[in-house]
Design an enzyme around this catalytic site. Structure first.
Site, PDB file in Angstrom:
ATOM      1  N   CYS A 288      -5.620  -6.843   8.467  1.00 53.65           N
ATOM      2  CA  CYS A 288      -4.297  -6.288   8.153  1.00 53.65           C
ATOM      3  C   CYS A 288      -3.512  -7.072   7.109  1.00 53.65           C
ATOM      4  O   CYS A 288      -2.415  -6.671   6.723  1.00 53.65           O
ATOM      5  CB  CYS A 288      -3.478  -6.159   9.434  1.00 53.65           C
TER       6      CYS A 288
ATOM      7  N   HIS B 195       5.943  -7.818   9.830  1.00 51.80           N
ATOM      8  CA  HIS B 195       4.645  -7.204  10.132  1.00 51.80           C
ATOM      9  C   HIS B 195       4.878  -6.223  11.282  1.00 51.80           C
ATOM     10  O   HIS B 195       4.420  -5.086  11.215  1.00 51.80           O
ATOM     11  CB  HIS B 195       3.631  -8.282  10.499  1.00 51.80           C
TER      12      HIS B 195
ATOM     13  N   HIS C 195       0.709   1.710  11.470  1.00 54.84           N
ATOM     14  CA  HIS C 195       0.093   0.491  10.945  1.00 54.84           C
ATOM     15  C   HIS C 195      -1.068   0.911  10.062  1.00 54.84           C
ATOM     16  O   HIS C 195      -2.082   1.415  10.551  1.00 54.84           O
ATOM     17  CB  HIS C 195      -0.397  -0.376  12.114  1.00 54.84           C
TER      18      HIS C 195
END
Lengths: 396, 205, 85
Positions: A158, A291, A326
């Protein structure tokens, strides 16, 4: 000052263009909902940030031949990369030494999982065997755009796109490239949906980053790219600079394959490194695009790291994953685009679905669109494998 | 004058053999990777209980890195600023296939979390960092073939800008029955100059 | 009951790749997590999959696992009471 950003391109659950994404952010309009394009028994049990274009619509928009072998990851990537070059008014690639650094985790998995059992017998789908490879999605985009000087793929979960942006900036500073297209792309796939389900960190409701009762993340798909150019090119071509990448940092949490440490060590180190490079005090950061995946683990760990860096004076912060889901390898670039938009709009975007403060930290994100003077924006992207990256963007 | 950097040690794992600086540390008659790497880790006294949970790529990358880092005799009383730059062609394909198997039969559908965790190539960097407590910069690249130039450039950049004191670099590729690991440590002192040509020479050796 | 406990020990060693352990190394009341066998959060998730696959028990909240996976003895009792297979 930093490295100049002169173009951006994005396709996500909240829009097919910079303008659409900007409008959705300003209207607090999320793109997270029910899965439509993939057949899976989990459709009822999850929420995702899906791009509304189907693969055939993307094919049409990109004027590709019907028998192309781009996977969805490649289609999304090409769409956004093309838009970024257009946004930067670049028409002749070969005029300057131009590179591309793209991030992905899914690669061609979206097609491979559909056709794996037919590869041996169905000639029509064999074209997708080659495109499974993560590097191929980047190479096909490079070929389509005529980029020959440099092309590489980063795959660090990620934080991948943030690392791609970092590497691009370094190559420009080192004088190896004059300009570079940096970012990432990931499409939704059954592989990822099932994988995250088995880790039990996916929520069946709309994700609520930093909320005390958060249950997990919503997966998303997207592609986003920035165009970084050297000062020499900016001056010569009299380019408009949207913002500067003024700092960046990367560190490893060294704790667990997928969970973050309790004291957010990796995140803390990454933020510190970025601030040091940008020569900024924590007090000079006006907004943190976190995040914030809405998993119990990340949001706690990231909050602790933020408190370690900013002390009592935590700036306005929010996670825009409540808008897009996400987006895995693309997240660092999607959120880089959002950080630049925040600077352009002098606005902080809201952290949707937040209700209750986490008792362990007492930190409250921004919950509505807030107009504010913004000079410096910090963006976090933390990946499995303990790979933590932070980018700092400054007003042009 | 600018500091020059050197390759202080390197490790190859290929064809059932582990070597350090060109010298064989361990060789097995067994071709099969799992059995080979298990014997290798026992012979080399890896003594790390979490080793057995790793996937093939991580076991290989971990062991090669362990050999190099143990040889470097790093001080254990302070934090070591060692950046990690690894690369390969196949990404995490070997493990991806295993994971895909666990979700391919509708009537035997049990995705495995411990397998899924390894379906990213950079997890092996996480494993190395956890064991040696390295919090430094780290990145994983996907190349078509081993790219000495790119690794050299990136490592030099990190060392010159003092982002790292040492850099652990290499190529760790695992695809079906074909595997190879080439890991080397770059730092100020050493007997081999850090240059693309030297890296290529060592890779082929 | 002892048969189930033995079966669980064998399964755990295999499923969780505990190659350095034998069945004889795991006592019925040893702590599985923390200081005992040293299992972690991913191991807990694998045990949840095992409960579903081999015993027909579905846990939806990973936090439930904390109590159930305390030791082989506790786990065996839980399975005996709740198994669907």
């Amino acid at each position: 000052m930093g490295v100049a950003i002169t173009g951006m391109g994005i396709i996500s659950a909240i829009g097919h263009s910079i303008e659409d994404n900007r409008a959705s952010l300003l209207a607090s309009k999320s793109g997270v909902g029910t899965l439509k394009h993939i057949q899976t028994k989990h459709s009822e049990l999850i929420k995702v940030g899906e791009v509304s274009f189907s693969n055939s619509e993307l094919t049409k928009q990109l004027h590709l031949d019907q028998d192309h072998n781009y996977t969805r990851t490649g289609l999304l990537g090409l769409f956004a990369a093309k838009a970024a070059l257009k946004n930067s008014n670049i028409t002749t690639i070969s005029e300057y030494r131009t590179g591309i650094i793209s991030a992905t985790t899914v690669g061609g998995m979206d097609m491979t999982e559909l056709y794996l059992k037919q590869f041996a017998t169905n000639a029509d789908v064999q074209k997708y065997i080659q495109t499974h490879h993560a590097g191929i999605s980047t190479q096909k985009i490079a070929d389509a755009l005529g980029i020959t000087e440099f092309a590489t793929t980063i795959s660090t979960a990620c934080s991948s796109a943030a690392n791609a942006i970092m590497l691009g900036a370094r190559l420009i500073k080192a004088g190896k490239l004059d300009r570079v297209v940096v970012g990432g792309t990931d499409a939704l796939s059954k592989f990822t949906i099932n994988g995250f389900k088995t880790l039990m960190i996916q929520s069946d409701a709309l994700c609520a980053p930093f909320d005390a009762d958060r249950k997990g993340l919503n997966l998303g798909e997207a592609a986003a790219y920035l165009v970084l150019e050297s000062d020499a090119v900016v001056q010569k071509e009299k380019k408009e600079v949207f913002a500067y990448l003024s700092g960046y940092g990367n560190a490893n949490d060294a704790f667990h394959q997928t969970a973050s440490s309790e004291n957010g060590e990796g995140a803390f180190l990454a933020m510190q490194k970025a601030l040091k490079m940008a020569e900024l005090n924590p007090g000079q950061i006006d907004y943190i695009n976190a995040h914030g995946t809405a998993t119990p683990n990340n949001d706690f760990s990231e909050s602790i790291a933020i408190q370690r860096v900013f002390g009592e004076n935590v700036p306005h912060f929010s996670s825009t994953k409540s808008f897009t889901g996400h987006t895995l390898a693309a997240a660092g670039a999607v959120e880089a685009v959002f950080s630049v938009l925040a600077l352009q709009e002098q606005t902080v975007f809201p952290n949707l679905n937040f209700k209750t403060v986490m008792p362990e930290t007492g930190l409250k994100p921004v919950t509505s669109v807030v107009k504010k003077e913004l000079q410096h924006v910090l963006s976090n992207s933390f990946g499995f494998g303990g790979n933590c990256s932070t980018l700092i963007f400054s007003k042009a | 004058m600018e500091k020059t950097h050197h390759i202080s040690s390197y490790c190859h794992i290929k064809d059932s053999r582990v070597s350090l600086n060109g010298n064989t540390l361990f060789i097995s008659a067994i071709a099969e990777f799992s059995a080979f790497i298990k014997s290798a880790s026992q012979h080399l006294e890896t003594k790390y209980s979490k080793f057995y949970k790793m996937d093939n790529l991580s076991k290989m990358a971990f062991l090669a890195s362990d050999v190099v880092l143990n040889h470097a005799k790093l001080p254990s009383d302070k934090e070591n600023n060692i950046a990690i730059l690894l690369s390969n062609r196949a990404s995490s394909l070997d493990t991806d296939r295993k994971y895909q198997d666990s979700i391919s039969e509708a009537d035997n559908f049990f995705p495995s979390p411990s397998v899924f965790v390894y379906t990213l190539p950079n997890i092996c960097i996480g494993e190395i960092s956890i064991k040696h407590q390295l919090h430094s910069e780290n990145c994983f690249f996907i190349f078509d073939t081993f790219d000495a130039n790119h690794l050299w450039l990136h490592a030099e950049s990190l060392l010159k800008s003092k982002k790292a004191e040492k850099v652990l670099c290499g190529w760790v590729d695992f695809d079906e029955n074909n595997y190879e690991a080439f890991i080397y440590l770059v730092e100020e002192n050493g007997t081999i100059a850090h240059s693309p040509n030297e890296i290529k020479r060592l890779y082929k050796s | 009951m002892t048969e189930l406990r033995l079966e669980l020990k064998e399964k755990i060693i295999e499923q969780l790749n505990l190659e350095e352990f034998t069945v004889a190394d795991i006592a019925d009341d040893d702590a599985l997590f923390g200081n005992g066998l040293g299992l972690d959060s991913i191991d807990a998730l694998e045990l949840i999959v095992m409960l579903d696959k081999d015993y027909g028990i579905q846990l939806t909240d990973p936090k439930e696992g904390k109590e159930i996976f305390k030791s082989i003895a506790v786990l065996a009792d839980y399975i005996a009471d709740n198994r669907g297979k």
